[in-house]
Scaffold this motif. Structure first.
Motif, PDB file in Angstrom:
ATOM      1  N   GLN A   1       7.178 -21.198 -26.340  1.00 18.32           N
ATOM      2  CA  GLN A   1       7.214 -20.611 -24.846  1.00 18.32           C
ATOM      3  C   GLN A   1       5.909 -19.801 -24.622  1.00 18.32           C
ATOM      4  O   GLN A   1       5.854 -18.815 -23.888  1.00 18.32           O
ATOM      5  CB  GLN A   1       8.393 -19.975 -24.649  1.00 18.32           C
ATOM      6  CG  GLN A   1       9.618 -20.956 -24.563  1.00 18.32           C
ATOM      7  CD  GLN A   1      10.828 -20.260 -23.803  1.00 18.32           C
ATOM      8  OE1 GLN A   1      10.765 -19.494 -22.854  1.00 18.32           O
ATOM      9  NE2 GLN A   1      11.926 -20.832 -24.176  1.00 18.32           N
TER      10      GLN A   1
ATOM     11  N   ASN B   1       3.544 -23.486 -21.086  1.00 18.05           N
ATOM     12  CA  ASN B   1       4.549 -24.353 -20.770  1.00 18.05           C
ATOM     13  C   ASN B   1       3.975 -25.865 -20.680  1.00 18.05           C
ATOM     14  O   ASN B   1       4.681 -26.864 -20.199  1.00 18.05           O
ATOM     15  CB  ASN B   1       5.215 -24.064 -19.428  1.00 18.05           C
ATOM     16  CG  ASN B   1       4.272 -24.310 -18.335  1.00 18.05           C
ATOM     17  OD1 ASN B   1       3.039 -24.079 -18.418  1.00 18.05           O
ATOM     18  ND2 ASN B   1       4.790 -24.277 -17.068  1.00 18.05           N
TER      19      ASN B   1
ATOM     20  N   ASN C   1       1.555 -20.472 -17.229  1.00 15.07           N
ATOM     21  CA  ASN C   1       2.827 -21.199 -16.509  1.00 15.07           C
ATOM     22  C   ASN C   1       2.233 -22.140 -15.530  1.00 15.07           C
ATOM     23  O   ASN C   1       1.989 -21.754 -14.297  1.00 15.07           O
ATOM     24  CB  ASN C   1       3.494 -20.306 -15.919  1.00 15.07           C
ATOM     25  CG  ASN C   1       4.227 -19.144 -16.886  1.00 15.07           C
ATOM     26  OD1 ASN C   1       4.912 -19.731 -18.059  1.00 15.07           O
ATOM     27  ND2 ASN C   1       4.164 -17.928 -16.865  1.00 15.07           N
TER      28      ASN C   1
ATOM     29  N   ARG D   1       7.137 -27.916 -19.836  1.00 13.97           N
ATOM     30  CA  ARG D   1       8.380 -27.369 -19.639  1.00 13.97           C
ATOM     31  C   ARG D   1       8.446 -26.911 -18.096  1.00 13.97           C
ATOM     32  O   ARG D   1       7.718 -25.915 -17.643  1.00 13.97           O
ATOM     33  CB  ARG D   1       8.322 -26.016 -20.504  1.00 13.97           C
ATOM     34  CG  ARG D   1       9.818 -25.295 -20.604  1.00 13.97           C
ATOM     35  CD  ARG D   1       9.678 -24.044 -20.999  1.00 13.97           C
ATOM     36  NE  ARG D   1       9.255 -24.141 -22.451  1.00 13.97           N
ATOM     37  CZ  ARG D   1      10.299 -24.222 -23.478  1.00 13.97           C
ATOM     38  NH1 ARG D   1      11.477 -24.519 -23.281  1.00 13.97           N
ATOM     39  NH2 ARG D   1       9.880 -24.742 -24.838  1.00 13.97           N
TER      40      ARG D   1
ATOM     41  N   THR E   1      10.174 -25.427 -14.961  1.00 13.93           N
ATOM     42  CA  THR E   1      11.007 -24.513 -14.469  1.00 13.93           C
ATOM     43  C   THR E   1      11.001 -24.767 -12.879  1.00 13.93           C
ATOM     44  O   THR E   1      10.037 -24.656 -12.409  1.00 13.93           O
ATOM     45  CB  THR E   1      10.632 -23.260 -14.838  1.00 13.93           C
ATOM     46  OG1 THR E   1       9.185 -22.864 -14.426  1.00 13.93           O
ATOM     47  CG2 THR E   1      10.474 -22.916 -16.413  1.00 13.93           C
TER      48      THR E   1
ATOM     49  N   ASP F   1      18.310 -21.390 -11.199  1.00 12.23           N
ATOM     50  CA  ASP F   1      17.039 -21.474 -12.020  1.00 12.23           C
ATOM     51  C   ASP F   1      17.550 -22.465 -13.076  1.00 12.23           C
ATOM     52  O   ASP F   1      18.438 -22.396 -13.812  1.00 12.23           O
ATOM     53  CB  ASP F   1      16.658 -20.112 -12.623  1.00 12.23           C
ATOM     54  CG  ASP F   1      16.315 -19.057 -11.595  1.00 12.23           C
ATOM     55  OD1 ASP F   1      15.846 -19.465 -10.783  1.00 12.23           O
ATOM     56  OD2 ASP F   1      16.223 -17.590 -11.897  1.00 12.23           O
TER      57      ASP F   1
ATOM     58  N   GLU G   1      15.605 -25.279 -15.979  1.00 11.07           N
ATOM     59  CA  GLU G   1      14.633 -25.717 -17.043  1.00 11.07           C
ATOM     60  C   GLU G   1      14.607 -27.018 -17.443  1.00 11.07           C
ATOM     61  O   GLU G   1      15.704 -27.564 -17.807  1.00 11.07           O
ATOM     62  CB  GLU G   1      14.428 -24.762 -17.928  1.00 11.07           C
ATOM     63  CG  GLU G   1      13.060 -24.827 -18.778  1.00 11.07           C
ATOM     64  CD  GLU G   1      13.122 -23.557 -20.011  1.00 11.07           C
ATOM     65  OE1 GLU G   1      12.406 -22.625 -19.482  1.00 11.07           O
ATOM     66  OE2 GLU G   1      13.290 -23.802 -21.035  1.00 11.07           O
TER      67      GLU G   1
END
Length: 345
Positions: free
Chosen positions: A194, A197, A221, A243, A245, A252, A254
């Motif tokens: 992380q 992403n 991000n 990744r 989101t 929220d 993911e």
């Protein structure tokens, strides 16, 4: 892509062994016909190592639009006695034929003898079966003699990391081997930890090495629009690990997305290579403990939009439509109709 299941028969193995044992054999041409490997042609040469004229002879043996395997003697003195597996996959060949040859190469090479081969050579045009073209392609890969001692040590260390990641076994799928570069490993690890992403991955056409396109996504991000921007700026296929989101029903969420982007204008040979190696890349991600939740294939901007991704992640349930059976019109109370008896007079 899985193996085709074809196997080299004992009779063909015997013919191949006989031709390989003859020092004058220049090439051995194999085709697939009726789901069987068949020896189509072979030729001799007076030269100890294949010459430019010998390569012209081999190129003339290739047929336009007809895929085949051609084993020829390695022209370099340090590989004397070894054979090169040339896979001829013309762009005009039928798609099912291309897939069959791609998935059968492992079996053919095993039947011929893996230890007898120095390398694989992929071509799509007859003109590519040329001595200088072949040597140039090898020069881009075989750089060991140009490396310093430190560079060779570093290269071996990277190779050791890759073998460790794959439990000491070369990772292959449909015999489309790829090597994972240190940069690609780092890019994937950064997504896993992380630190960012998105990892954009590409294949080096000659060596099929998995590389990282580190200059394309600058944001830590990145949003889907950033991923779309990167992909759409390329004329070649790409693999993207993202990744994602987002929010769904006020919460929220993911998801780990694996996107295979393949633009329509990409050349057929690149499409074939990426399509064949896609499963291999997914295997690498699995070995690195990356849990991919959704896999996408995209070729247009719309297919990379947030709405398209969300629709795939959360498909809408189709509402069940029911229809009431219409009532028949009432005709009042039923009346008894007496049956008259008729007697013959």
């Amino acid at each position: 892509m899985h193996g085709s299941g074809l196997k080299v028969t004992d009779d063909l193995k015997s013919e191949i062994t006989k031709l390989k044992s003859s020092p004058s054999t220049l090439y051995i041409k194999i085709e697939i016909a009726k789901e069987t490997f068949e020896l189509k042609k072979s030729a001799d040469s007076d030269s100890k190592l294949p010459t430019d004229q010998d390569f012209k002879t081999m190129a003339a043996a290739l047929e336009s639009g007809v895929a085949c395997y051609m084993f020829f003697r390695d022209p370099m003195p340090k590989y004397e006695g070894k054979w090169v597996l040339c896979q001829y996959m013309p762009d005009t060949a039928r798609v099912n034929s291309k897939m069959l040859y791609a998935s059968s190469r492992a079996a053919m090479k095993t039947g011929f003898g893996n230890a007898s081969c120095s390398e694989d050579y992929f071509i799509s045009e007859q003109s590519e079966l040329n001595l200088q073209t072949f040597l140039d392609s090898r020069a881009t890969v075989d750089k060991t003699h140009l490396m310093t001692f430190e560079e060779q040590a570093k290269s071996e260390a990277v190779r050791g990391e890759i073998l460790a990641m794959s439990d000491g076994v070369a990772l292959t799928v449909s015999d489309a081997p790829i090597t994972v570069s240190a940069a690609a490993t780092q890019a994937i690890t950064s997504v896993k930890e992380q630190k960012c992403n998105t990892a954009v991955l590409l294949l080096e056409p000659k060596s099929q090495e998995l590389l990282a396109d580190t200059k394309t996504v600058a944001k830590v991000n990145a949003a889907m629009e950033d991923v779309a921007s990167v992909c759409l700026s390329q004329k070649e296929p790409r693999f993207v690990l993202h990744r994602y989101t987002h929010q769904h029903e006020g919460k929220d969420k993911e998801a780990m997305l694996f996107i295979y982007y393949c633009p329509d204008e990409a050349i057929p040979r690149m499409k074939m290579m990426y399509s064949t190696c896609k499963a291999m890349v997914l295997t690498v991600l699995e070995k690195m403990e990356i849990a991919v939740t959704n896999k996408f294939e995209a070729s247009t901007e719309g297919e990379l939009a947030d709405r398209a991704v969300l629709d795939d992640l959360y498909p809408k349930k189709a509402e069940k439509m029911t229809f009431a059976k219409p009532k028949t019109k009432s005709k009042g109370k039923r009346r008894l109709i007496s049956k008259k008896k008729f007697s013959a007079k």
